[in-house]
Motif scaffolding. Sequence first.
Motif, PDB file in Angstrom:
ATOM      1  N   TYR A  80       0.836  -1.206   0.000  1.00 25.84           N
ATOM      2  CA  TYR A  80       0.000   0.000   0.000  1.00 25.84           C
ATOM      3  C   TYR A  80       0.869   1.254   0.000  1.00 25.84           C
ATOM      4  CZ  TYR A  80      -3.640   3.327   1.268  1.00 25.84           C
ATOM      5  OH  TYR A  80      -4.500   4.402   1.264  1.00 25.84           O
ATOM      6  N   LEU A  81       1.875   1.274   0.824  1.00 23.17           N
ATOM      7  CA  LEU A  81       2.745   2.451   0.903  1.00 23.17           C
ATOM      8  C   LEU A  81       3.579   2.620  -0.373  1.00 23.17           C
ATOM      9  CD1 LEU A  81       3.734   2.295   4.664  1.00 23.17           C
ATOM     10  CD2 LEU A  81       2.025   3.771   3.563  1.00 23.17           C
ATOM     11  N   GLU A  82       3.892   1.520  -1.066  1.00 23.84           N
ATOM     12  CA  GLU A  82       4.540   1.618  -2.380  1.00 23.84           C
ATOM     13  C   GLU A  82       3.599   2.293  -3.377  1.00 23.84           C
ATOM     14  OE1 GLU A  82       5.915  -2.172  -3.856  1.00 23.84           O
ATOM     15  OE2 GLU A  82       7.101  -2.548  -2.053  1.00 23.84           O
ATOM     16  N   LYS A  83       2.327   1.925  -3.311  1.00 23.43           N
ATOM     17  CA  LYS A  83       1.339   2.560  -4.189  1.00 23.43           C
ATOM     18  C   LYS A  83       1.251   4.053  -3.894  1.00 23.43           C
ATOM     19  CE  LYS A  83      -2.547   0.353  -3.605  1.00 23.43           C
ATOM     20  NZ  LYS A  83      -3.880  -0.217  -3.827  1.00 23.43           N
ATOM     21  N   ILE A  84       1.236   4.404  -2.636  1.00 23.37           N
ATOM     22  CA  ILE A  84       1.156   5.814  -2.234  1.00 23.37           C
ATOM     23  C   ILE A  84       2.368   6.588  -2.760  1.00 23.37           C
ATOM     24  CG2 ILE A  84       1.320   7.367  -0.240  1.00 23.37           C
ATOM     25  CD1 ILE A  84      -1.516   6.212  -0.674  1.00 23.37           C
ATOM     26  N   ASN A  85       3.532   5.952  -2.762  1.00 23.16           N
ATOM     27  CA  ASN A  85       4.733   6.619  -3.281  1.00 23.16           C
ATOM     28  C   ASN A  85       4.571   7.017  -4.740  1.00 23.16           C
ATOM     29  OD1 ASN A  85       6.214   6.778  -0.921  1.00 23.16           O
ATOM     30  ND2 ASN A  85       7.094   4.738  -1.201  1.00 23.16           N
ATOM     31  N   ILE A 140     -13.632   1.041  -2.299  1.00 18.62           N
ATOM     32  CA  ILE A 140     -13.813   2.146  -3.233  1.00 18.62           C
ATOM     33  C   ILE A 140     -14.067   1.553  -4.606  1.00 18.62           C
ATOM     34  CG2 ILE A 140     -12.718   4.161  -4.266  1.00 18.62           C
ATOM     35  CD1 ILE A 140     -10.945   4.200  -1.678  1.00 18.62           C
ATOM     36  N   GLY A 141     -15.108   2.030  -5.274  1.00 15.47           N
ATOM     37  CA  GLY A 141     -15.445   1.454  -6.569  1.00 15.47           C
ATOM     38  C   GLY A 141     -15.946   2.492  -7.550  1.00 15.47           C
ATOM     39  N   GLU A 142     -16.128   2.055  -8.795  1.00 17.16           N
ATOM     40  CA  GLU A 142     -16.622   2.892  -9.891  1.00 17.16           C
ATOM     41  C   GLU A 142     -15.962   4.257  -9.882  1.00 17.16           C
ATOM     42  OE1 GLU A 142     -20.818   2.990 -10.580  1.00 17.16           O
ATOM     43  OE2 GLU A 142     -21.057   1.003  -9.719  1.00 17.16           O
ATOM     44  N   LYS A 143     -14.705   4.257 -10.160  1.00 15.21           N
ATOM     45  CA  LYS A 143     -13.910   5.472 -10.043  1.00 15.21           C
ATOM     46  C   LYS A 143     -13.743   6.213 -11.365  1.00 15.21           C
ATOM     47  CE  LYS A 143     -11.190   2.566  -7.140  1.00 15.21           C
ATOM     48  NZ  LYS A 143     -11.946   1.441  -7.477  1.00 15.21           N
ATOM     49  N   ASP A 144     -13.734   7.527 -11.287  1.00 14.40           N
ATOM     50  CA  ASP A 144     -13.306   8.370 -12.402  1.00 14.40           C
ATOM     51  C   ASP A 144     -11.807   8.612 -12.297  1.00 14.40           C
ATOM     52  OD1 ASP A 144     -15.909   8.745 -13.316  1.00 14.40           O
ATOM     53  OD2 ASP A 144     -16.156  10.663 -12.300  1.00 14.40           O
ATOM     54  N   ASP A 145     -11.323   8.665 -11.066  1.00 13.41           N
ATOM     55  CA  ASP A 145      -9.931   9.005 -10.788  1.00 13.41           C
ATOM     56  C   ASP A 145      -9.004   7.903 -11.306  1.00 13.41           C
ATOM     57  OD1 ASP A 145      -7.456   9.697  -9.769  1.00 13.41           O
ATOM     58  OD2 ASP A 145      -8.156   9.955  -7.708  1.00 13.41           O
ATOM     59  N   PRO A 146      -8.195   8.189 -12.329  1.00 15.07           N
ATOM     60  CA  PRO A 146      -7.318   7.145 -12.872  1.00 15.07           C
ATOM     61  C   PRO A 146      -6.222   6.718 -11.892  1.00 15.07           C
ATOM     62  CG  PRO A 146      -6.840   9.264 -13.892  1.00 15.07           C
ATOM     63  CD  PRO A 146      -8.048   9.463 -13.040  1.00 15.07           C
ATOM     64  N   ASN A 147      -6.015   7.484 -10.835  1.00 16.97           N
ATOM     65  CA  ASN A 147      -4.983   7.147  -9.852  1.00 16.97           C
ATOM     66  C   ASN A 147      -5.545   6.500  -8.591  1.00 16.97           C
ATOM     67  OD1 ASN A 147      -2.520   8.159 -11.144  1.00 16.97           O
ATOM     68  ND2 ASN A 147      -3.627  10.100 -11.076  1.00 16.97           N
ATOM     69  N   ALA A 148      -6.817   6.202  -8.568  1.00 14.26           N
ATOM     70  CA  ALA A 148      -7.432   5.623  -7.374  1.00 14.26           C
ATOM     71  C   ALA A 148      -6.809   4.282  -6.996  1.00 14.26           C
ATOM     72  CB  ALA A 148      -8.929   5.461  -7.584  1.00 14.26           C
ATOM     73  N   ILE A 149      -6.327   3.531  -7.967  1.00 14.85           N
ATOM     74  CA  ILE A 149      -5.731   2.232  -7.681  1.00 14.85           C
ATOM     75  C   ILE A 149      -4.522   2.355  -6.748  1.00 14.85           C
ATOM     76  CG2 ILE A 149      -4.182   2.172  -9.683  1.00 14.85           C
ATOM     77  CD1 ILE A 149      -4.964  -0.860  -9.912  1.00 14.85           C
ATOM     78  N   TYR A 150      -3.927   3.537  -6.693  1.00 17.33           N
ATOM     79  CA  TYR A 150      -2.757   3.751  -5.839  1.00 17.33           C
ATOM     80  C   TYR A 150      -3.122   4.127  -4.413  1.00 17.33           C
ATOM     81  CZ  TYR A 150      -0.416   3.731 -10.324  1.00 17.33           C
ATOM     82  OH  TYR A 150       0.032   3.380 -11.567  1.00 17.33           O
ATOM     83  N   ARG A 151      -4.417   4.269  -4.129  1.00 13.96           N
ATOM     84  CA  ARG A 151      -4.820   4.595  -2.757  1.00 13.96           C
ATOM     85  C   ARG A 151      -5.947   3.710  -2.247  1.00 13.96           C
ATOM     86  NH1 ARG A 151      -9.416   7.242  -3.423  1.00 13.96           N
ATOM     87  NH2 ARG A 151      -9.706   8.414  -5.335  1.00 13.96           N
ATOM     88  N   ASP A 152      -6.426   2.779  -3.072  1.00 12.94           N
ATOM     89  CA  ASP A 152      -7.503   1.899  -2.620  1.00 12.94           C
ATOM     90  C   ASP A 152      -6.939   0.574  -2.092  1.00 12.94           C
ATOM     91  OD1 ASP A 152      -6.933   0.314  -4.841  1.00 12.94           O
ATOM     92  OD2 ASP A 152      -8.735   0.852  -5.939  1.00 12.94           O
TER      93      ASP A 152
END
Length: 165
Positions: A80-85, A140-152
């Motif tokens: 998760y913290l790697e994604k946040i980076n 978290i689902g049905e996202k517009d944010d293309p970067n959501a995968i890095y915080r979900d």
Amino acid sequence: MRKSFLFMLFFTFSVILTGCNFFEEQKAKSIIKDYYQAIIDEEYEKAFEQVHLYDVDSKTGDGHFTDGTTLSYEEAKVFYLEKINILKEQNYKLEDFKIEEVEYEDGHSFWHHIKLMVDQDGQKFEWNEVAEIYEGKLVIGEKDDPNAIYRDGRMKFEIEELKGN
């Protein structure tokens, strides 16, 4: 007399049903607020504690949140913290959020619609997503944010493959 009794019975059941959902909605709102505020405050370990973790297949992207993750708690936290980076590298900053509405599917199942205000590399964006609670954690689902995968809560995918997106 009979009409009064039926009215009172109907009223009591209505209050009971509404009350049950009310408390679940409030609990969900609390988790949602804690998560998004933690992202805003850059308290990423706190945000990690709020999300429901689940594996996705690196090649197909398949995976369902009800399946959970095979990673240990520590492995999941590191991932998760790697994604946040990656968000930090992209100058991604969640500036604000607003819970827009609650949507019910069957009178019991519900999710919240959330509007995000994001600054990414000096550009302002408004994204919409939905959030629900599963086993006391945020999905978290049905996202517009293309970067959501890095915080979900999605786990076990190849981060390097997505960096260019």
